[in-house]
Write a protein that holds these residues in place. Sequence first.
Motif, PDB file in Angstrom:
ATOM      1  N   LYS B   3       0.825  -1.208   0.000  1.00  0.00           N
ATOM      2  CA  LYS B   3       0.000   0.000   0.000  1.00  0.00           C
ATOM      3  C   LYS B   3       0.859   1.258   0.000  1.00  0.00           C
ATOM      4  O   LYS B   3       0.498   2.268  -0.573  1.00  0.00           O
ATOM      5  CB  LYS B   3      -0.893   0.007   1.242  1.00  0.00           C
ATOM      6  CG  LYS B   3      -2.071  -0.936   1.114  1.00  0.00           C
ATOM      7  CD  LYS B   3      -2.909  -0.839   2.370  1.00  0.00           C
ATOM      8  CE  LYS B   3      -3.671  -2.112   2.587  1.00  0.00           C
ATOM      9  NZ  LYS B   3      -3.874  -2.402   4.002  1.00  0.00           N
ATOM     10  N   GLN B  36       4.846  11.089   3.839  1.00  0.00           N
ATOM     11  CA  GLN B  36       5.779  11.377   4.941  1.00  0.00           C
ATOM     12  C   GLN B  36       7.135  11.685   4.300  1.00  0.00           C
ATOM     13  O   GLN B  36       7.535  10.992   3.360  1.00  0.00           O
ATOM     14  CB  GLN B  36       5.973  10.164   5.843  1.00  0.00           C
ATOM     15  CG  GLN B  36       5.021  10.050   6.998  1.00  0.00           C
ATOM     16  CD  GLN B  36       5.316   8.828   7.853  1.00  0.00           C
ATOM     17  OE1 GLN B  36       6.257   8.082   7.629  1.00  0.00           O
ATOM     18  NE2 GLN B  36       4.484   8.624   8.859  1.00  0.00           N
ATOM     19  N   GLY B  37       7.818  12.676   4.792  1.00  0.00           N
ATOM     20  CA  GLY B  37       9.183  12.939   4.360  1.00  0.00           C
ATOM     21  C   GLY B  37       9.972  13.382   5.575  1.00  0.00           C
ATOM     22  O   GLY B  37       9.560  14.308   6.265  1.00  0.00           O
ATOM     23  N   PHE B  38      11.072  12.681   5.871  1.00  0.00           N
ATOM     24  CA  PHE B  38      11.849  13.063   7.058  1.00  0.00           C
ATOM     25  C   PHE B  38      13.271  12.535   6.954  1.00  0.00           C
ATOM     26  O   PHE B  38      13.520  11.509   6.356  1.00  0.00           O
ATOM     27  CB  PHE B  38      11.179  12.556   8.345  1.00  0.00           C
ATOM     28  CG  PHE B  38      10.937  11.072   8.397  1.00  0.00           C
ATOM     29  CD1 PHE B  38       9.907  10.495   7.676  1.00  0.00           C
ATOM     30  CD2 PHE B  38      11.749  10.252   9.172  1.00  0.00           C
ATOM     31  CE1 PHE B  38       9.685   9.117   7.719  1.00  0.00           C
ATOM     32  CE2 PHE B  38      11.518   8.880   9.227  1.00  0.00           C
ATOM     33  CZ  PHE B  38      10.487   8.317   8.488  1.00  0.00           C
ATOM     34  N   TYR B  41      18.301  12.363  11.716  1.00  0.00           N
ATOM     35  CA  TYR B  41      19.235  13.370  12.214  1.00  0.00           C
ATOM     36  C   TYR B  41      20.291  12.729  13.089  1.00  0.00           C
ATOM     37  O   TYR B  41      19.978  12.183  14.124  1.00  0.00           O
ATOM     38  CB  TYR B  41      18.494  14.418  13.039  1.00  0.00           C
ATOM     39  CG  TYR B  41      17.732  15.409  12.215  1.00  0.00           C
ATOM     40  CD1 TYR B  41      18.346  16.558  11.746  1.00  0.00           C
ATOM     41  CD2 TYR B  41      16.401  15.188  11.883  1.00  0.00           C
ATOM     42  CE1 TYR B  41      17.643  17.475  10.982  1.00  0.00           C
ATOM     43  CE2 TYR B  41      15.690  16.099  11.115  1.00  0.00           C
ATOM     44  CZ  TYR B  41      16.330  17.244  10.673  1.00  0.00           C
ATOM     45  OH  TYR B  41      15.633  18.136   9.926  1.00  0.00           O
ATOM     46  N   PHE B  62       0.429   5.266   9.048  1.00  0.00           N
ATOM     47  CA  PHE B  62       0.492   5.250  10.517  1.00  0.00           C
ATOM     48  C   PHE B  62       1.925   5.125  11.042  1.00  0.00           C
ATOM     49  O   PHE B  62       2.252   5.642  12.098  1.00  0.00           O
ATOM     50  CB  PHE B  62      -0.324   4.084  11.076  1.00  0.00           C
ATOM     51  CG  PHE B  62      -1.807   4.203  10.835  1.00  0.00           C
ATOM     52  CD1 PHE B  62      -2.472   5.388  11.120  1.00  0.00           C
ATOM     53  CD2 PHE B  62      -2.537   3.139  10.340  1.00  0.00           C
ATOM     54  CE1 PHE B  62      -3.837   5.504  10.924  1.00  0.00           C
ATOM     55  CE2 PHE B  62      -3.911   3.243  10.136  1.00  0.00           C
ATOM     56  CZ  PHE B  62      -4.562   4.424  10.426  1.00  0.00           C
ATOM     57  N   ILE B  63       2.729   4.367  10.306  1.00  0.00           N
ATOM     58  CA  ILE B  63       4.062   4.017  10.812  1.00  0.00           C
ATOM     59  C   ILE B  63       4.902   5.265  11.068  1.00  0.00           C
ATOM     60  O   ILE B  63       4.849   6.238  10.321  1.00  0.00           O
ATOM     61  CB  ILE B  63       4.767   3.048   9.831  1.00  0.00           C
ATOM     62  CG1 ILE B  63       6.007   2.458  10.453  1.00  0.00           C
ATOM     63  CG2 ILE B  63       5.047   3.702   8.490  1.00  0.00           C
ATOM     64  CD1 ILE B  63       6.569   1.278   9.705  1.00  0.00           C
ATOM     65  N   HIS B  64       5.665   5.246  12.176  1.00  0.00           N
ATOM     66  CA  HIS B  64       6.551   6.368  12.494  1.00  0.00           C
ATOM     67  C   HIS B  64       7.945   5.873  12.841  1.00  0.00           C
ATOM     68  O   HIS B  64       8.433   6.090  13.953  1.00  0.00           O
ATOM     69  CB  HIS B  64       5.971   7.197  13.642  1.00  0.00           C
ATOM     70  CG  HIS B  64       4.946   8.187  13.192  1.00  0.00           C
ATOM     71  ND1 HIS B  64       3.636   8.117  13.581  1.00  0.00           N
ATOM     72  CD2 HIS B  64       5.011   9.232  12.358  1.00  0.00           C
ATOM     73  CE1 HIS B  64       2.953   9.098  13.012  1.00  0.00           C
ATOM     74  NE2 HIS B  64       3.770   9.782  12.260  1.00  0.00           N
ATOM     75  N   SER B  65       8.559   5.183  11.897  1.00  0.00           N
ATOM     76  CA  SER B  65       9.971   4.833  12.072  1.00  0.00           C
ATOM     77  C   SER B  65      10.611   4.882  10.698  1.00  0.00           C
ATOM     78  O   SER B  65       9.912   4.985   9.693  1.00  0.00           O
ATOM     79  CB  SER B  65      10.106   3.448  12.704  1.00  0.00           C
ATOM     80  OG  SER B  65       9.467   2.473  11.929  1.00  0.00           O
ATOM     81  N   GLY B  66      11.919   4.800  10.665  1.00  0.00           N
ATOM     82  CA  GLY B  66      12.641   4.906   9.404  1.00  0.00           C
ATOM     83  C   GLY B  66      12.272   3.789   8.444  1.00  0.00           C
ATOM     84  O   GLY B  66      11.684   2.780   8.833  1.00  0.00           O
ATOM     85  N   THR B  68      12.939   0.623   6.571  1.00  0.00           N
ATOM     86  CA  THR B  68      13.881  -0.496   6.674  1.00  0.00           C
ATOM     87  C   THR B  68      13.764  -1.463   5.489  1.00  0.00           C
ATOM     88  O   THR B  68      14.687  -2.224   5.220  1.00  0.00           O
ATOM     89  CB  THR B  68      13.675  -1.271   7.992  1.00  0.00           C
ATOM     90  OG1 THR B  68      12.272  -1.500   8.161  1.00  0.00           O
ATOM     91  CG2 THR B  68      14.180  -0.471   9.182  1.00  0.00           C
TER      92      THR B  68
END
Lengths: 393, 190
Positions: B3, B36-38, B41, B62-66, B68
């Motif tokens: 998705k 999402q774009g991040f 750091y 929903f996901i909030h991690s790098g 992988t």
Amino acid sequence: MATIEAMTGDEVAAEAMRQINPDVVAAYPITPQTEVVQNFSQSVANGRVKTEMIRVESEHSAMSACVGASAAGVRAMTATCANGLALMWEIVYIAASYRLPIVMAVANRALSGPINIHCDHSDSMGARDSGWIQLYSENCQEVYDNLIQAVKIAEDKSVLLPVMVCFDGFIISHATERVEILDDEKVKNFIGEFKPQYPLLDLNNPVTYGPLDLFDYYFEHKRQQVEAMENAISVIEKVGKEYEKISGRKYELVEKYNLEASDMVIIAAGSTAGTIKATIDELKEKGINVGLLKIRTFRPFPHVQIRDALKDKLCVAVMDRSASFGARGGPIFLEIRSTLYEEKKKPVVVNYIYGLGGRETTVEHIKKVVDNLSKIKKTGKVDRLIDYLGVRE
Amino acid sequence: MKKITEVRWHARAGQGAKTAALLLAEAALSEGKYIQGFPEYGPEREGAPIKAFTRISDTPIFIHSGVTNPDAVVLLDTTLLGTVDVTEGLSGEGVVLVNTSASPQDIRKRLNINEGKVYTVDATAISLEILGRNLPNMPMIGALIKVIPILSLDTLLKGVRKKFGKKFNTKIVEGNVSAIKKAYEEVKSE
């Protein structure tokens, strides 16, 4: 009409502040909150707000100026995080005890030392007994929505308490996401005009703030603070319902995700609640069901709603992004266990301390938590009551 | 099909990977996508290896991690090869896009991978030629949307003009637009 924008958590916090248009903002920049202050300062410089921006020399002064402004009878806001919040400490308590409806954005960051600029909740969790209402945001949209609601919650006559709107440093503060921005007019009408209850500058009705208050009345004043916090529960619910009417987005004290479908539950606050939702969706396709109970409101702690949500559940994993040194588990864990103490039939509750100093918490980590919950459900045996997710031991 | 389309950017700090990751996300927003774009750091110093991430989806993210398990990896600087495992977690059908004058076949050897699809484009040369500076990030977005169809070239160019138009003069904005178009045309497959 609402507009769809791409904004970071910091940018959207500054945008909410622009729309709230507070009379006074006193703030000092600190990573990862800096861009809130930077972006809001641009709104001030460009004349898009009528705010008096006070560039203070420290966070202690930032909160002091907000206290002065709010007591004088105007709407005051600020933003900070981590060591900045720590430096404010003395005045953070004073703001709450003077019953000043100040709203503060907190981009959650680890406290020194060693120096770490990344996310955990040790800053705001440390302030959990300061008398501030605390709302935690999962994503950029919630930063915006929570800030607007916070103004109305803080200023409600039965509450009159300051509110921290917390969001994860870098993970949210520096991530660009899709956000829906309401019309300026809509926000203005929603929060309404600020009508101070006991303004210091109302010379016809003189009042005193912060005099000596020893064993004669100090206790009564603290008791009133407790009551105001209790009142906040229904006010947060009411404001959430009103906000849904103008935004279409539902806000409750806690959020339930796939909760009814399972007797296994993970409890979390902040951005990791999102990662847990993603994990839940992935596992569902494999026929594994687990629910999420997201803590949006940590102060006041919505114990009745949480007790009801956990009725008939078998095992619960509480995720804490901060350590309470010497305590038997993290701050959220302690609250959850205490909430369930009177229940005759209660779930097994275990604790995971995770993500300290910005340690990445991924879907794979959450799957480990779910695996462990499944094991506990099957055997009834708990190996570790308090575990540390993703730490090297 | 997955998705969410996930892109991981590898570069050295100062090469514009963060700007690229965010710009791609912002441009996709105008097509009604969730984004999402991040960046990741670390200690911020020019030249240090950095990562940045872009997620694009038709449904809320929903996901909030790098990232992988990327669908695409974009490498802005080949001096990172051998230092950073740039293909870590890349799926079998995943795409690797590298800024280099070398051929995709040569890069595949250096990456030491059997699966996936390797593409190259000389974004540095394009940037030096058109902008007079080594800013490979914008041409790399142009090449990326050619090899993974997440965004139309029109939408991307509109996004670039909107974002850069606020900050830079027409010469710089149109220079970036030309660099993106050129990389879009010149990207090489195996």
